[in-house]
Structures are given as C-alpha cells and as structure tokens.
Design an enzyme around this catalytic site. Structure first.
Site, mmCIF file in Angstrom:
data_model
loop_
_atom_site.group_PDB
_atom_site.id
_atom_site.type_symbol
_atom_site.label_atom_id
_atom_site.label_comp_id
_atom_site.label_asym_id
_atom_site.label_seq_id
_atom_site.Cartn_x
_atom_site.Cartn_y
_atom_site.Cartn_z
ATOM 1 N N LYS A 131 0.814 -1.228 0.000
ATOM 2 C CA LYS A 131 0.000 0.000 0.000
ATOM 3 C C LYS A 131 0.841 1.268 0.000
ATOM 4 O O LYS A 131 0.378 2.320 -0.429
ATOM 5 C CB LYS A 131 -0.889 0.036 1.255
ATOM 6 C CG LYS A 131 -1.754 -1.172 1.406
ATOM 7 C CD LYS A 131 -2.273 -1.290 2.829
ATOM 8 C CE LYS A 131 -2.765 -2.678 3.118
ATOM 9 N NZ LYS A 131 -1.781 -3.554 3.750
ATOM 10 N N GLY A 213 0.287 -14.815 10.834
ATOM 11 C CA GLY A 213 0.865 -14.176 9.642
ATOM 12 C C GLY A 213 -0.013 -13.090 9.063
ATOM 13 O O GLY A 213 0.179 -12.669 7.931
ATOM 14 N N GLU A 216 0.810 -6.874 10.063
ATOM 15 C CA GLU A 216 1.844 -6.281 9.221
ATOM 16 C C GLU A 216 3.218 -6.608 9.803
ATOM 17 O O GLU A 216 3.341 -6.902 11.001
ATOM 18 C CB GLU A 216 1.673 -4.757 9.188
ATOM 19 C CG GLU A 216 0.380 -4.285 8.557
ATOM 20 C CD GLU A 216 0.311 -4.555 7.067
ATOM 21 O OE1 GLU A 216 1.169 -4.088 6.328
ATOM 22 O OE2 GLU A 216 -0.611 -5.266 6.647
ATOM 23 N N LYS A 231 -5.991 1.645 3.686
ATOM 24 C CA LYS A 231 -6.971 1.007 2.792
ATOM 25 C C LYS A 231 -8.113 1.968 2.480
ATOM 26 O O LYS A 231 -8.583 2.043 1.343
ATOM 27 C CB LYS A 231 -7.501 -0.275 3.439
ATOM 28 C CG LYS A 231 -6.444 -1.373 3.502
ATOM 29 C CD LYS A 231 -6.891 -2.532 4.374
ATOM 30 C CE LYS A 231 -5.817 -3.607 4.469
ATOM 31 N NZ LYS A 231 -6.018 -4.539 5.576
HETATM 32 N N1 HSE Z 1 -2.390 -6.676 8.422
HETATM 33 C C1 HSE Z 1 -3.521 -6.689 7.574
HETATM 34 C C2 HSE Z 1 -4.733 -7.167 8.322
HETATM 35 C C3 HSE Z 1 -3.328 -7.590 6.385
HETATM 36 O O1 HSE Z 1 -4.609 -7.520 9.485
HETATM 37 O O2 HSE Z 1 -5.814 -7.151 7.754
HETATM 38 C C4 HSE Z 1 -2.727 -6.865 5.246
HETATM 39 O O3 HSE Z 1 -3.450 -5.727 4.901
#
Ligand code: HSE
Length: 349
Positions: A131, A213, A216, A231
């Site tokens: 992003k 996983g 971030e 986002k």
């Molecule tokens: N870390 C983000 C989340 C995933 O927890 O949705 C990647 O955008």
C-alpha cells in the site's frame, strides 16, 4: 483455445509473496484451462538479490523449499543472483507484470515505489499488495501508468480477499456512493473479537494474530489504525475518484482499548469495532478511523475474528454490504491472482 502468456516478477518474498508463488504453481493449469491465461514466474526479487529463470518458469517448489530451509532467493543454485536489483533485472529479462509484495513503508514508499516506477517505464502492468507507494504517490504512479498505457490493480492492498474495489467500481457503477464504512483490518478485528467473546488480553490476541501471519511486518500499522486508514485512502481515491492523502484522515487505533472498555461496551448492549469511514457533510468529504460502538443490528457488528467487511450506502442501490474475506497470506495471494486474471480478461478498471 490459444493462451495469453503473462511473465511475472514478484518483488518481496515474505508471507504474501511466497503464498502467491505457491498458489500460481498450484493453479497455473486451472487458470490456463479456465481463462486461457498462462502464468509464468520469471523472477523473484528480495532484499539480497534475485532468483531468475531465463527460460520457462522458476521451479517454485524448489525455491520455496530453499527459502523455507533458511536460504534466500539469491542463493538458490542455478537461478540465484546475489545483489541483483529489480531495476538491473529489467535490463536483462522481459516480463509483463510486476507482483509487488514488499512491506508497506509509509515514510517514502520504498522500495515499492521504485519498483512500480521502473515497471511502468518498462511497460509492465502491476498488481500490488503493497500500500505504501499507492497511498503516498497515488497520482504520480497512476499518471505514469496512464502515460504508459499500463494497468494497476490493487485488490490485495485494499482488504485482499474482501472485494472492496470490485464492488465499488463494478457492482455500484452508475450509483452515487454517499458513505463507506468498513472493517478493513483483520488483525484489529481479531484482537477486538477475542477480547469481546473470549475475554482474552490484548497482548495475547496480538501475538496470536502475528503467529497467523496476518499482522503487518510492523504491527503498529495494524493496532494504531494506520492499515485501516491506508486502505480507506485507496478505496476512497479509486471508488470516489479523489486524491486524498494520509493526513486527511483522523485516526485513533485500538492500542488503548482495555478489557474494561470492552466490558462497558457489552454492558451498553453494543459491540466495539475499528471502523474506517468516509461520508459527506454539506458536500464535504469527511474521513475517520476510530474504535466505534455499534448496535448489534449494524451490518458490521457481527463480523468477527479476522473477517472484514465493507458497507457502501448509495443513492440508487441502497445499502450494499459485503463481508468475509479473512485476512491471511493465502487471501492476499488469491486477491493478486484474481487481479491478474481480471487484468487479462477485462483490461483496466
Ligand atoms: N495486516 C492486515 C490485516 C493484512 O490484518 O488485515 C494486510 O493488509
């Protein structure tokens, strides 16, 4: 049917890059049969160099095994090139699409920004899970893409398996979007859900999200609301055709939320969710990310754990909400694959 071939270069070989390589290897035959699209992984570039195939595709199983055993892409036998950068690589091989999966960097968007600009200079299309460059340099990158007649798809950067842009751009075409509300980050929704339903501590839930996983590389981006903001900025810029930046969004994260706060919310008969919202007040666009107490019948109230959701309020189609699309490396990889297929089928959005 004659197949269209797309040669791919992945930049970044962390959780998402690896999941994407695995998915392409597993599904390339199906994608060719179903869509007439032949995907070929030409190279993978990571911090220390690149693995490159000058003919055919890279042997993905071998590469994943090598990296999974502690090796790096640049040290794999026959294919490894220590120190080779993406830009240098482009002077040696031709490819059609950059699959950008390096970590989001909000200081200067690097190395993703340089990758994207170099790809566009070489007339490559882009599918991105990263992003950083897109939120920081949206217009610069988009203008260069237009000038080069290239396409950029960013589903994997805008909540991945949850189809935020596809719904906003395709399904709501012709309608005016009056407001957008979203649970756009799986990590924070996972933490808040565990705290609410299981009385789990914030720290344990965050650690579990990291182990899954989905957090971030720098989890501050999740818990301080920055990933949700990123986002939201991308979705608003694409769907509402704006050019907003990070500083246009007021952001509060969830790092200060305690079990006491959750219990108060429950006592009020509400649910606490981290909501990214965009709406108009007297024609002016307002943007905010904040923990918000929702009524139980709110369309986003029952979205739990690492699931996400987006709710568009429109003038002519009413409220349209889509939910699901759990955050996971596989979900992000699948969103990259979806974008590749749709790029080949439909061209640009
Ligand atoms: N870390 C983000 C989340 C995933 O927890 O949705 C990647 O955008």
């Amino acid at each position: 049917m004659a197949s269209l071939k797309k040669r791919l270069i992945i930049c970044g070989f962390g959780n998402v890059g690896r999941a994407f390589a695995r998915l392409v290897a597993e599904r390339c035959r199906l994608v060719e049969e179903r869509y007439g699209l032949k995907l070929e992984l030409t190279a993978v570039v990571d911090i220390g160099g690149a693995a490159v195939s000058n003919h055919d595709a890279l042997p993905v199983d071998e590469l994943l095994f090598h990296v999974g055993s502690g090796g790096s892409v640049e040290t794999i036998e026959r294919y490894g090139h220590p120190g080779l950068s993406f830009k240098e690589l482009l002077s040696q091989v031709k490819a059609d699409v950059l699959v950008e999966t390096t970590p989001t960097n909000l200081s200067d968007g690097e190395p993703g920004r340089s990758h994207m600009l170099a790809a566009l200079e070489n007339k490559m299309d882009i599918v991105s899970a990263n992003k950083g460059p897109l939120v920081l340099y949206y217009k610069e990158i988009l203008n260069l893409a237009k000038a080069q007649a290239c396409k950029i798809y960013m589903s994997a950067a805008t909540a991945a398996a949850l189809p935020t842009l596809d719904v906003g751009l395709i399904c709501l075409a012709g309608a005016d979007v009056l407001s957008i509300e979203g649970i756009l980050n799986g990590t924070t929704n996972y933490i808040l859900t565990r705290m609410h339903l299981e009385k789990c501590t914030y720290e344990t839930a965050l650690k579990d999200a990291q182990q899954m996983g989905i957090a971030e590389t720098d989890p501050t981006l999740d818990v301080e609301g920055f990933d949700t903001r990123n986002k939201l900025v991308l979705i608003v810029n694409r769907v509402l055709n704006k050019n907003i930046g990070l500083s246009d969004v007021e952001v509060t994260g969830i790092s200060g939320v305690t079990i006491d706060d959750i219990e108060k919310t429950i006592a009020n008969g509400k649910v606490l969710k981290l909501i990214g919202a965009a709406w108009f007040e007297k024609g002016e666009l307002k943007l905010r990310v904040a923990p918000s107490e929702l009524d139980p019948d709110h369309p986003l109230a029952a979205v739990n754990y690492s699931e996400k959701a987006i709710s568009y309020l429109t003038d002519s189609m009413g409220r349209v909400t889509v939910s699901g699309g759990k955050s996971s490396p596989l979900g992000a990889a699948a969103a990259l694959l979806k974008d590749l297929i749709n790029l080949a089928r439909f061209g640009g959005l």
